[in-house]
Motif scaffolding. Structure first.
Motif, mmCIF file in Angstrom:
data_model
loop_
_atom_site.group_PDB
_atom_site.id
_atom_site.type_symbol
_atom_site.label_atom_id
_atom_site.label_comp_id
_atom_site.label_asym_id
_atom_site.label_seq_id
_atom_site.Cartn_x
_atom_site.Cartn_y
_atom_site.Cartn_z
ATOM 1 N N GLY A 178 0.831 -1.093 0.015
ATOM 2 C CA GLY A 178 0.000 -0.007 0.019
ATOM 3 C C GLY A 178 0.992 1.346 0.033
ATOM 4 N N TYR A 179 0.608 2.248 -0.859
ATOM 5 C CA TYR A 179 1.333 3.652 -0.846
ATOM 6 C C TYR A 179 0.505 4.706 -0.450
ATOM 7 N N VAL A 180 0.701 5.472 0.428
ATOM 8 C CA VAL A 180 0.367 6.414 0.764
ATOM 9 C C VAL A 180 0.735 7.864 0.166
ATOM 10 N N ASN A 181 0.052 8.471 -0.551
ATOM 11 C CA ASN A 181 0.601 9.602 -1.481
ATOM 12 C C ASN A 181 0.613 10.911 -0.950
ATOM 13 N N CYS A 182 -0.435 11.225 -0.285
ATOM 14 C CA CYS A 182 -0.757 12.624 0.163
ATOM 15 C C CYS A 182 -1.884 12.536 1.297
ATOM 16 N N LEU A 183 -1.172 13.001 2.390
ATOM 17 C CA LEU A 183 -2.229 13.261 3.483
ATOM 18 C C LEU A 183 -2.312 14.868 3.776
ATOM 19 N N GLY B 119 2.624 -4.704 3.565
ATOM 20 C CA GLY B 119 2.782 -3.433 4.309
ATOM 21 C C GLY B 119 2.618 -2.323 3.413
ATOM 22 N N SER B 120 3.014 -1.269 4.242
ATOM 23 C CA SER B 120 2.499 0.113 3.224
ATOM 24 C C SER B 120 3.694 1.005 3.433
ATOM 25 N N PHE B 121 4.163 1.868 2.596
ATOM 26 C CA PHE B 121 4.835 3.079 2.706
ATOM 27 C C PHE B 121 4.763 4.598 2.244
ATOM 28 N N LEU B 122 5.482 5.347 2.399
ATOM 29 C CA LEU B 122 5.166 6.800 1.976
ATOM 30 C C LEU B 122 6.471 7.487 2.397
ATOM 31 N N TYR B 123 6.338 8.739 1.912
ATOM 32 C CA TYR B 123 7.331 9.756 2.156
ATOM 33 C C TYR B 123 6.993 10.870 2.941
ATOM 34 N N PHE B 124 7.872 11.557 4.128
ATOM 35 C CA PHE B 124 7.580 12.477 4.859
ATOM 36 C C PHE B 124 8.959 13.359 4.907
ATOM 37 N N ASN B 125 8.772 14.610 5.455
ATOM 38 C CA ASN B 125 9.926 15.377 5.527
ATOM 39 C C ASN B 125 10.602 15.240 7.047
ATOM 40 N N PRO B 126 11.616 14.895 7.342
ATOM 41 C CA PRO B 126 12.247 15.070 8.434
ATOM 42 C C PRO B 126 12.173 16.330 9.390
ATOM 43 N N PRO B 127 12.402 17.584 8.573
ATOM 44 C CA PRO B 127 12.385 18.772 9.081
ATOM 45 C C PRO B 127 11.017 19.354 9.559
ATOM 46 N N ASN B 128 9.855 18.724 9.262
ATOM 47 C CA ASN B 128 8.542 18.890 9.547
ATOM 48 C C ASN B 128 8.303 18.499 10.861
#
Length: 308
Positions: A237-242, A271-280
């Motif tokens: 599963g891929y979470v593209n935008c929240l 499983g699932s994966f996504l991208y996020f920003n560590p400085p966020n």
């Protein structure tokens, strides 16, 4: 270069397995400029540099520079400190190239290789994005949420675009995202495609008013697929935008959307994966609480001429 890369790929796959059991085996880098350097002990490491130019108005310009120079390291079984030697070689090559101001250098590398992280930091790179992965555990008790969540349709495109822009504008302050003049049009077109092909898009509502959305789909990591370089083979599963509108952040909207999405995205998936920003300041804690942890870090340096 091919004679050098074959044994390095095998050794790199073995080292990846030691670093993190969820890392996929190393695959051959794309065609590009080859770099080969000798380590102090005599062993050699290598890399391939590719250049990608994104035309004005293209979707990738919302999360990347217009001109991207990417290094694909082949460190084999060498320790992460070998990254420093390869980066020095790359910096020397880039010093002879004229680059645009809207440009970047990019390296994607396993998050748990802290020695390589030290080298990347020393050369001016910043960890602007992370690919985080979640392998589902046993389902816990159901949670009550302060909003209702439903699937979106074409009639929701205006809100979905506004919500996607809110996420982009926030992410541009704390990551690699860029707010371009064409961003609303790009978001509208992308959301239209996802709705047309049946990819799930969810909307959270409070009192009948939409306050956020989430996009996602399933993808298969298979030989020669884009996902093969990021996650082990299988369905994911891929979470593209929240996105949650500014006035509703911190009130449980994001959690409601993610719980709903997981019920569908994890159906038959490993499983699932996504991208996020560590400085966020919001994302790392939010996603960690939902079982995600870093697998790959995307190290960037802008402009590309700043590589040292």
């Amino acid at each position: 270069m091919r004679a050098v890369s074959a044994p390095l790929l095998a050794a790199q796959s073995a080292r990846f397995a030691e670093l993190d059991p969820l890392l996929p085996a190393a695959v051959a880098p794309p065609e590009g400029e080859g770099l080969v350097v000798a380590l102090p002990g005599g062993d050699r490491v290598a890399g391939v540099v590719t250049r990608t130019e994104h035309p004005r108005g293209a979707a990738p310009t919302l999360w990347a520079a217009s001109e991207v120079w990417e290094l694909h390291p082949l460190l084999g079984g060498a320790p992460g400190s070998a990254m420093d030697v390869l980066l020095r070689r790359w910096a020397g090559a880039m010093a002879r190239v004229a680059v645009e101001q809207d440009s970047s250098c990019l390296v994607t590398w396993p998050s748990r290789d802290v020695a390589a992280s030290a080298a990347l930091l020393a050369h001016g790179f910043a960890p602007l994005s992370v690919l985080a992965v979640r392998v589902p555990a046993a389902r816990g008790p159901s949670r009550r949420h302060p909003v209702s969540v439903r699937r979106a349709g074409f009639e929701d495109l205006e809100f979905l675009t506004r919500s996607a822009m809110a996420e982009l504008e926030y992410s541009a302050q704390v990551g690699s995202a860029v707010v371009r003049p064409a961003a609303p049009r790009i978001k509208w077109a992308s959301l239209s495609v996802h709705l047309a092909q049946g990819d799930p898009v969810w909307i959270a509502e409070r009192g009948g008013e939409p306050v956020g959305h989430l996009e996602g789909w399933q993808t298969v990591s298979a030989p020669a697929s884009w996902a093969e370089t990021r996650v082990p083979h299988g369905r994911w599963g891929y979470v593209n935008c929240l996105s949650v509108l500014p006035g509703s952040r911190g009130s449980g909207v994001g959690g409601a959307l993610v719980d709903t999405a997981h019920d569908e995205l994890l159906n038959g998936a490993v499983g699932s994966f996504l991208y996020f920003n560590p400085p966020n300041p919001l994302s790392p804690v939010f996603w960690a609480r939902r079982g995600y942890r870093p697998l790959w870090t995307l190290w960037e340096l802008r402009p590309a001429s700043a590589l040292r």
